[in-house]
Design an enzyme around this catalytic site. Structure first.
Site: not given
Length: 243
Positions: A10, A132
């Site tokens: 990330d 998500d």
């Protein structure tokens, strides 16, 4: 073990970080240069890398393409890249920077006709649906906003159009190292057998991965457990050699 392990990187401000439960305020930086992490993963035998541009997710357009380009050009890893892909121009820029696959979440929820058009134009193998999930519903815009769609409803919109892969992230477990719900993911995989359901969120040990493998899942994303050495690179290498 048949399940494919995909390390996560990330990116915020060009650095490799991890968030806890998607909270930008609960951030830990692990590598100032994400290429270093990518090279280490490649040395173990990893083939795919999961990269999320967290700056891009907030800005609604990719912000760390230079990082993607460096990793794609200096490793043989197949990078799947997400974060801020809201337009065809942005999607093309991600592919031009070296991504093999692009992950799209918010645009699939907010503009399903555009995502369906991309599936047709670029091919199902180039696009990944990012589902998500928080409290059973899909979250968008860098996990900052909720929708009314469940994971099943979101996938069902695109499965008939040849969708090949879905990354389903359990936001409540993300970064918590508490294990993934093998039952939930196995049921989702059983409902959509033609789609690769990639597990994301909560992986804390090799035992968690083995449970998912036993449940018939095909791929899993591992982030914090690797960076905190709950799963060591040596363990990862042995696992891949025995696959």
């Amino acid at each position: 073990m048949k399940i494919e392990i995909i390390p996560a990187t990330d990116i915020i401000g060009g650095a490799c970080v991890r968030l806890t439960q998607g909270d930008y305020g609960r951030r830990t930086t692990y590598y100032s240069d994400p290429l270093e992490a990518a090279l280490r993963f490649e040395e173990t035998g990893i083939r795919r890398l999961h990269m999320v541009d967290l700056d891009g997710a907030k800005a609604a357009q990719p912000r760390n393409l230079a990082v993607l380009e460096r990793i794609a050009s200096k490793t043989a890893l197949e990078v799947q890249y997400g974060g801020g892909i809201k337009s065809t121009e942005a999607l093309r820029s991600v592919f031009d920077a070296g991504a093999r696959r692009a992950i799209c979440g918010s645009v699939a929820v907010r503009r399903p006709e555009l995502f369906a058009g991309w599936l047709a134009e670029f091919g199902p193998g180039k696009l990944i649906l990012g589902a998500d999930i928080r409290d059973g519903k899909a979250a968008v815009q860098g996990w900052t906003e909720a929708s009314e769609l469940s994971a099943q409803e979101l996938i069902a919109q695109f499965a008939p159009q040849g969708l090949a892969q879905v990354i389903c992230t359990d936001i409540a477990r993300d970064g918590m190292l508490c294990g993934a719900s093998a039952e939930f993911y196995a049921a989702l995989q059983g409902e959509f057998p033609g789609v690769e359901i990639t597990v994301s969120g909560g992986i804390g040990s090799m035992a968690d991965i083995e449970a998912l493998d036993g449940a018939g899942l095909r791929s899993v994303i591992v982030g914090k457990a690797l960076y905190e050495e709950r799963i060591t690179l040596e363990e990862l290498k042995r696992c891949l050699q025995n696959a």
